[in-house]
Design a protein around this motif. Structure first.
Motif, short mmCIF file in Angstrom:
data_model
loop_
_atom_site.label_atom_id
_atom_site.label_comp_id
_atom_site.label_asym_id
_atom_site.label_seq_id
_atom_site.Cartn_x
_atom_site.Cartn_y
_atom_site.Cartn_z
N TRP A 49 28.85 118.42 27.71
CA TRP A 49 29.48 117.63 28.77
C TRP A 49 29.97 118.54 29.89
N ALA A 50 30.52 119.70 29.54
CA ALA A 50 31.10 120.59 30.54
C ALA A 50 30.05 121.37 31.32
N PHE A 51 28.98 121.79 30.65
CA PHE A 51 28.04 122.72 31.30
C PHE A 51 26.64 122.14 31.52
N GLY A 52 26.32 121.05 30.87
CA GLY A 52 25.06 120.36 31.13
C GLY A 52 23.84 121.24 31.02
N ASP A 53 22.97 121.16 32.05
CA ASP A 53 21.68 121.85 32.01
C ASP A 53 21.80 123.37 32.04
N GLN A 54 22.98 123.90 32.37
CA GLN A 54 23.18 125.36 32.32
C GLN A 54 22.85 125.91 30.93
N LEU A 55 23.08 125.09 29.92
CA LEU A 55 22.90 125.54 28.54
C LEU A 55 21.44 125.78 28.19
N LEU A 56 20.52 125.27 29.00
CA LEU A 56 19.10 125.52 28.74
C LEU A 56 18.77 127.01 28.78
N ASP A 57 19.61 127.78 29.48
CA ASP A 57 19.40 129.23 29.56
C ASP A 57 20.45 130.01 28.78
N HIS A 58 21.22 129.30 27.94
CA HIS A 58 22.27 129.97 27.15
C HIS A 58 22.21 129.44 25.71
N GLY A 59 21.56 130.19 24.84
CA GLY A 59 21.42 129.77 23.46
C GLY A 59 22.70 129.91 22.65
N ASN A 60 23.66 130.69 23.15
CA ASN A 60 24.92 130.91 22.46
C ASN A 60 26.06 130.34 23.29
N ALA A 61 26.82 129.42 22.72
CA ALA A 61 27.88 128.74 23.47
C ALA A 61 28.95 129.70 23.98
N PHE A 62 29.16 130.81 23.31
CA PHE A 62 30.16 131.78 23.78
C PHE A 62 29.83 132.30 25.18
N SER A 63 28.55 132.33 25.52
CA SER A 63 28.13 132.96 26.77
C SER A 63 28.55 132.17 28.01
N VAL A 64 28.84 130.87 27.86
CA VAL A 64 29.20 130.07 29.04
C VAL A 64 30.71 129.90 29.18
N LEU A 65 31.46 130.26 28.17
CA LEU A 65 32.91 130.08 28.23
C LEU A 65 33.59 131.37 28.70
N PRO A 66 34.64 131.26 29.49
CA PRO A 66 35.31 132.47 29.99
C PRO A 66 35.96 133.24 28.85
N ARG A 67 36.02 134.56 29.03
CA ARG A 67 36.61 135.38 27.99
C ARG A 67 38.14 135.23 27.99
N THR A 68 38.67 134.86 26.85
CA THR A 68 40.11 134.77 26.62
C THR A 68 40.40 135.32 25.23
N ARG A 69 41.67 135.43 24.92
CA ARG A 69 42.00 135.91 23.58
C ARG A 69 41.59 134.90 22.51
N PHE A 70 41.52 133.62 22.89
CA PHE A 70 41.07 132.60 21.93
C PHE A 70 39.57 132.72 21.66
N ARG A 71 38.81 133.03 22.73
CA ARG A 71 37.38 133.23 22.52
C ARG A 71 37.12 134.49 21.69
#
Length: 481
Positions: A294-316
């Motif tokens: 829902w958040a990233f849509g078609d961007q994920l077609l080029d990102h097989g790992n969900a970590f790669s689209v989320l900003p780096r935080t201490r939770f990530r």
């Protein structure tokens, strides 16, 4: 009359063993009676001796969700939201059914053998032995080939995934170097005797994936939709069936069902455990995949790992570290049946020494470690593993084996396990099994195999043996003066 010690191990059709079925004590690599002088609730027992229904549930749920949790948003971008949710539910139920069939065949095999006074003390039953005992050596060869190859690939995938994930929080080392490091760490699983000894690991493993799943869900909602987000999927049949096969792979984690059952004190109670584990897994996979898509849509077609689209935080970073630990556990889940097979080949399966067994098992780990270094691009062919191995190992073969085992009226009449309450007719079970075989063969193996191979051919130019850092960002260009 069955001797007393053997009677304590026996499965009684329609009931339980004389001693609730003996404990599979990992210190001896097989079954043995509960030791009377050891406190039932000792600290060692709490952490080490897991043979209850709850232990089996934790093992099934923990093993079912690993690195694939991070690839499901990518699958949703290929399938679309509706198909992603529906296929998860469909393949989850399908996987629960075939896991039930495997548990029934295990009980049938063990019951028949124990009527022949065969003892399984210091011997862990495996799926290929069940096929051999019920259907003959040809089925044993088929089951052994598919199961071992699938588990080998699963172990290789876990090592590569470890290197891929740690790279998100420390890119000072290349992924190949991280594979060296994690290969050495995962090699320590040779010291875990059996699934009976995964109690604490399974418990923490499921907690780790639960945290990661809800981190993905909450982080995606907090991030919100990216500018101009599009949800185009599905757009191409190749992408659709690639995503569908990845979901088939997600709920095909019961290649270790027999080994988990054998570690239980009362294996007859396993029948619906995988279903209950799957229902819990739905609460992790569906919300997380749907939220990230829902958040990233078609961007994920080029990102097989969900970590790669989320900003780096201490939770990530915490989620990455927890997934690394869980992948160590999943590596052990995949390798343990391979350890058993190798022990039986070299006739060391009944040894009581943990250190000697660990030494014997090392030849299994080394080639897995080496393959992960040679082929760091295993990620793009996950769907191929699902289409060509998972489809047969955990869907088609169990359904066919069940139909053939009970093809005669006499076999059905003397069956150790009768049809379930929700499907009380043998004919209805045959119809369901036929549907499973047909669907998975045509859609999973046929269309899934075509889509996954098409995807591999498209990306083959990017593959490189012994790649130092596969799919890493190129270094910034240097300015010449």
């Amino acid at each position: 009359m069955v001797p007393q010690k053997q009677a304590e191990e026996a499965i009684v059709p329609g009931g339980i063993s004389a001693n609730d079925i003996s404990v599979n004590d990992g210190t001896q690599g097989g079954e043995e009676e509960r030791v009377d002088h050891e406190p039932r609730h000792s600290f060692k027992s709490l952490l080490w001796h897991g043979g209850s229904v709850y232990d089996a549930w934790f093992s099934c749920a923990s093993n079912q969700v690993a690195q694939v949790l991070l690839t499901l948003p990518y699958s949703f971008s290929q399938l679309g939201m509706l198909s992603g949710v529906l296929l998860q539910i469909f393949y989850g139920l399908l996987g629960s059914w075939t896991s039930y069939l495997i548990s029934v065949l295990y009980v049938e095999y063990r019951t028949r053998k124990e009527k022949e006074n065969v003892s399984f003390k210091n011997h862990i039953i495996q799926w290929f032995e069940v096929l051999d005992g019920l259907l003959g050596p040809q089925w044993k060869a088929v089951g052994l080939a598919f199961n071992c190859t699938m588990l080998l690939c699963a172990a290789v995938i876990q090592l590569i995934a470890c290197a891929s994930n740690i790279y998100y929080i420390n890119d000072r080392l290349g992924k190949r170097t991280w594979t060296y490091i994690f290969g050495a760490c995962c090699a320590t699983t040779v010291f875990i005797p059996s699934f009976h000894n995964y109690r604490i690991w399974s418990f923490f493993g499921l907690g780790m994936t639960t945290y990661t799943a809800w981190y993905l869900t909450i982080a995606a909602f907090i991030h919100g939709q990216v500018d101009g987000v599009k949800h185009s999927g599905p757009t191409k049949l190749v992408l659709y069936f690639t995503g569908a096969t990845n979901i088939l792979y997600t709920f095909g984690g019961h290649a270790v069902t027999v080994e988990i059952m054998h570690a239980m004190w009362k294996p007859q109670k396993f029948k619906y455990i995988y279903l209950f584990a799957t229902i819990y897994v739905f609460t992790l996979t569906i919300p997380s995949a749907a939220a990230v898509y829902w958040a990233f849509g078609d961007q994920l077609l080029d990102h097989g790992n969900a970590f790669s689209v989320l900003p780096r935080t201490r939770f990530r970073d915490a989620a990455v570290i927890l997934m690394l630990i869980h992948q160590f556990i999943t590596f052990g889940f995949a390798c343990t049946p391979l350890y058993f097979v190798w022990e039986k080949v070299v006739r060391m399966h009944d040894t009581k020494s943990i250190c000697l067994r660990a030494l014997v098992r090392l030849p299994v780990v080394i080639p897995i470690w080496f393959l992960a270094i040679i082929f760091p691009f295993f990620g793009p062919i996950n769907s191929a593993v699902g289409a060509f191995l998972v489809s047969f190992t955990v869907y088609i073969i169990p359904a066919l084996a069940h139909m053939l085992t009970y093809r005669k009226a006499s076999d059905r009449q003397n069956a150790a396990e009768k049809p379930p309450f929700f499907l009380p007719s043998w004919t209805a079970m045959h119809v369901v099994n036929t549907f499973v075989v047909g669907w998975v063969f045509v859609v999973g193996f046929g269309f899934g195999g075509w889509a996954s191979m098409s995807n591999i051919i498209k990306q083959v130019d990017s593959f490189g043996l012994f790649a130092k850092c596969y799919q890493c960002k190129p270094p910034p260009p240097t300015h010449q003066h």
